[in-house]
Design a protein around this motif. Sequence first.
Motif, PDB file in Angstrom:
ATOM      1  N   PHE A  81      42.572  37.282  47.246  1.00 52.95           N
ATOM      2  CA  PHE A  81      42.328  36.227  46.259  1.00 52.95           C
ATOM      3  C   PHE A  81      42.792  34.864  46.757  1.00 52.95           C
ATOM      4  O   PHE A  81      42.330  33.839  46.257  1.00 52.95           O
ATOM      5  N   ALA A  82      43.670  34.828  47.735  1.00 50.44           N
ATOM      6  CA  ALA A  82      44.080  33.560  48.341  1.00 50.44           C
ATOM      7  C   ALA A  82      43.107  33.130  49.438  1.00 50.44           C
ATOM      8  O   ALA A  82      43.108  31.973  49.850  1.00 50.44           O
ATOM      9  N   GLU A  83      42.287  34.046  49.900  1.00 54.54           N
ATOM     10  CA  GLU A  83      41.354  33.765  50.989  1.00 54.54           C
ATOM     11  C   GLU A  83      40.040  33.157  50.514  1.00 54.54           C
ATOM     12  O   GLU A  83      39.234  32.723  51.326  1.00 54.54           O
ATOM     13  N   HIS A  84      39.804  33.156  49.213  1.00 51.67           N
ATOM     14  CA  HIS A  84      38.545  32.663  48.647  1.00 51.67           C
ATOM     15  C   HIS A  84      38.859  31.728  47.490  1.00 51.67           C
ATOM     16  O   HIS A  84      39.715  32.022  46.662  1.00 51.67           O
ATOM     17  N   SER A  85      38.133  30.611  47.407  1.00 50.79           N
ATOM     18  CA  SER A  85      38.408  29.659  46.339  1.00 50.79           C
ATOM     19  C   SER A  85      37.474  29.815  45.140  1.00 50.79           C
ATOM     20  O   SER A  85      37.702  29.227  44.098  1.00 50.79           O
ATOM     21  N   ARG A  86      36.420  30.610  45.271  1.00 50.51           N
ATOM     22  CA  ARG A  86      35.485  30.835  44.155  1.00 50.51           C
ATOM     23  C   ARG A  86      35.297  32.335  43.966  1.00 50.51           C
ATOM     24  O   ARG A  86      35.004  33.050  44.921  1.00 50.51           O
ATOM     25  N   TRP A  87      35.467  32.776  42.719  1.00 50.10           N
ATOM     26  CA  TRP A  87      35.351  34.192  42.411  1.00 50.10           C
ATOM     27  C   TRP A  87      34.252  34.405  41.370  1.00 50.10           C
ATOM     28  O   TRP A  87      34.097  33.609  40.451  1.00 50.10           O
ATOM     29  N   VAL A  88      33.523  35.499  41.524  1.00 48.56           N
ATOM     30  CA  VAL A  88      32.549  35.921  40.518  1.00 48.56           C
ATOM     31  C   VAL A  88      32.859  37.373  40.181  1.00 48.56           C
ATOM     32  O   VAL A  88      32.827  38.235  41.054  1.00 48.56           O
ATOM     33  N   PHE A  89      33.172  37.606  38.924  1.00 48.99           N
ATOM     34  CA  PHE A  89      33.459  38.952  38.439  1.00 48.99           C
ATOM     35  C   PHE A  89      32.190  39.578  37.881  1.00 48.99           C
ATOM     36  O   PHE A  89      31.337  38.894  37.318  1.00 48.99           O
ATOM     37  N   TYR A  90      32.077  40.900  38.028  1.00 51.94           N
ATOM     38  CA  TYR A  90      30.997  41.616  37.354  1.00 51.94           C
ATOM     39  C   TYR A  90      31.454  43.012  36.973  1.00 51.94           C
ATOM     40  O   TYR A  90      32.390  43.563  37.544  1.00 51.94           O
ATOM     41  N   CYS A  91      30.767  43.557  35.966  1.00 52.36           N
ATOM     42  CA  CYS A  91      31.001  44.917  35.498  1.00 52.36           C
ATOM     43  C   CYS A  91      29.634  45.555  35.280  1.00 52.36           C
ATOM     44  O   CYS A  91      28.679  45.183  35.955  1.00 52.36           O
ATOM     45  N   ASN A  92      29.497  46.467  34.360  1.00 53.92           N
ATOM     46  CA  ASN A  92      28.207  47.123  34.156  1.00 53.92           C
ATOM     47  C   ASN A  92      27.238  46.279  33.335  1.00 53.92           C
ATOM     48  O   ASN A  92      26.100  46.080  33.727  1.00 53.92           O
ATOM     49  N   LYS A  93      27.669  45.764  32.196  1.00 51.42           N
ATOM     50  CA  LYS A  93      26.797  45.021  31.284  1.00 51.42           C
ATOM     51  C   LYS A  93      27.167  43.547  31.142  1.00 51.42           C
ATOM     52  O   LYS A  93      26.475  42.806  30.471  1.00 51.42           O
ATOM     53  N   GLY A  94      28.299  43.131  31.722  1.00 56.99           N
ATOM     54  CA  GLY A  94      28.740  41.743  31.602  1.00 56.99           C
ATOM     55  C   GLY A  94      29.781  41.519  30.523  1.00 56.99           C
ATOM     56  O   GLY A  94      30.258  40.404  30.356  1.00 56.99           O
ATOM     57  N   TRP A  95      30.148  42.560  29.807  1.00 63.17           N
ATOM     58  CA  TRP A  95      31.152  42.401  28.756  1.00 63.17           C
ATOM     59  C   TRP A  95      32.556  42.307  29.342  1.00 63.17           C
ATOM     60  O   TRP A  95      33.298  41.372  29.063  1.00 63.17           O
ATOM     61  N   ARG A  96      32.934  43.302  30.139  1.00 67.59           N
ATOM     62  CA  ARG A  96      34.279  43.290  30.740  1.00 67.59           C
ATOM     63  C   ARG A  96      34.462  42.066  31.624  1.00 67.59           C
ATOM     64  O   ARG A  96      35.537  41.463  31.653  1.00 67.59           O
ATOM     65  N   SER A  97      33.411  41.698  32.340  1.00 68.02           N
ATOM     66  CA  SER A  97      33.544  40.559  33.253  1.00 68.02           C
ATOM     67  C   SER A  97      33.683  39.240  32.493  1.00 68.02           C
ATOM     68  O   SER A  97      34.434  38.361  32.919  1.00 68.02           O
ATOM     69  N   ALA A  98      32.993  39.080  31.364  1.00 70.18           N
ATOM     70  CA  ALA A  98      33.157  37.858  30.565  1.00 70.18           C
ATOM     71  C   ALA A  98      34.584  37.761  30.043  1.00 70.18           C
ATOM     72  O   ALA A  98      35.221  36.700  30.136  1.00 70.18           O
ATOM     73  N   LEU A  99      35.102  38.866  29.508  1.00 69.77           N
ATOM     74  CA  LEU A  99      36.475  38.864  28.985  1.00 69.77           C
ATOM     75  C   LEU A  99      37.493  38.620  30.097  1.00 69.77           C
ATOM     76  O   LEU A  99      38.456  37.868  29.934  1.00 69.77           O
ATOM     77  N   THR A 100      37.275  39.241  31.248  1.00 63.75           N
ATOM     78  CA  THR A 100      38.195  39.090  32.369  1.00 63.75           C
ATOM     79  C   THR A 100      38.153  37.674  32.920  1.00 63.75           C
ATOM     80  O   THR A 100      39.195  37.088  33.243  1.00 63.75           O
TER      81      THR A 100
END
Length: 135
Positions: A81-100
Amino acid sequence: MKPVLSKGFFALLEEAEQAVESLTPEQLMESRGDDKDLLLVDLRDIRELQREGKIPGAFHMPRGMMEFWIDPESPYFKGIFAEHSRWVFYCNKGWRSALTTHTAMQMGVTHIAHLAGGFSAWVDAGGEVEEVPKR
């Protein structure tokens, strides 16, 4: 007895989706190759990855570990996480990733987004998938 909640997950999800940046699968496909500083993070359970595969090059992080793995002060911090300045999270439907994503923003992360519709939308859009072997 059924728990009495003042705010259910749909309300939390609506708040998160209004606050976070959402990328379509097509936007992510377009930006992945150009952005070497992008870290794609799969939040799904390991059984989901083994059953369905993952987006090539994605880093797996169980959703329940996010606060601990992204915080440099945590004994569980992951250096990726220190090696990258932009992160994109994903899950199955986008619910967990939006909350996270919303939680990470509350922690001070600024260059972050989530994949709208999640892995399912990625697959439906013809996105590449790599197998994840069982351990």
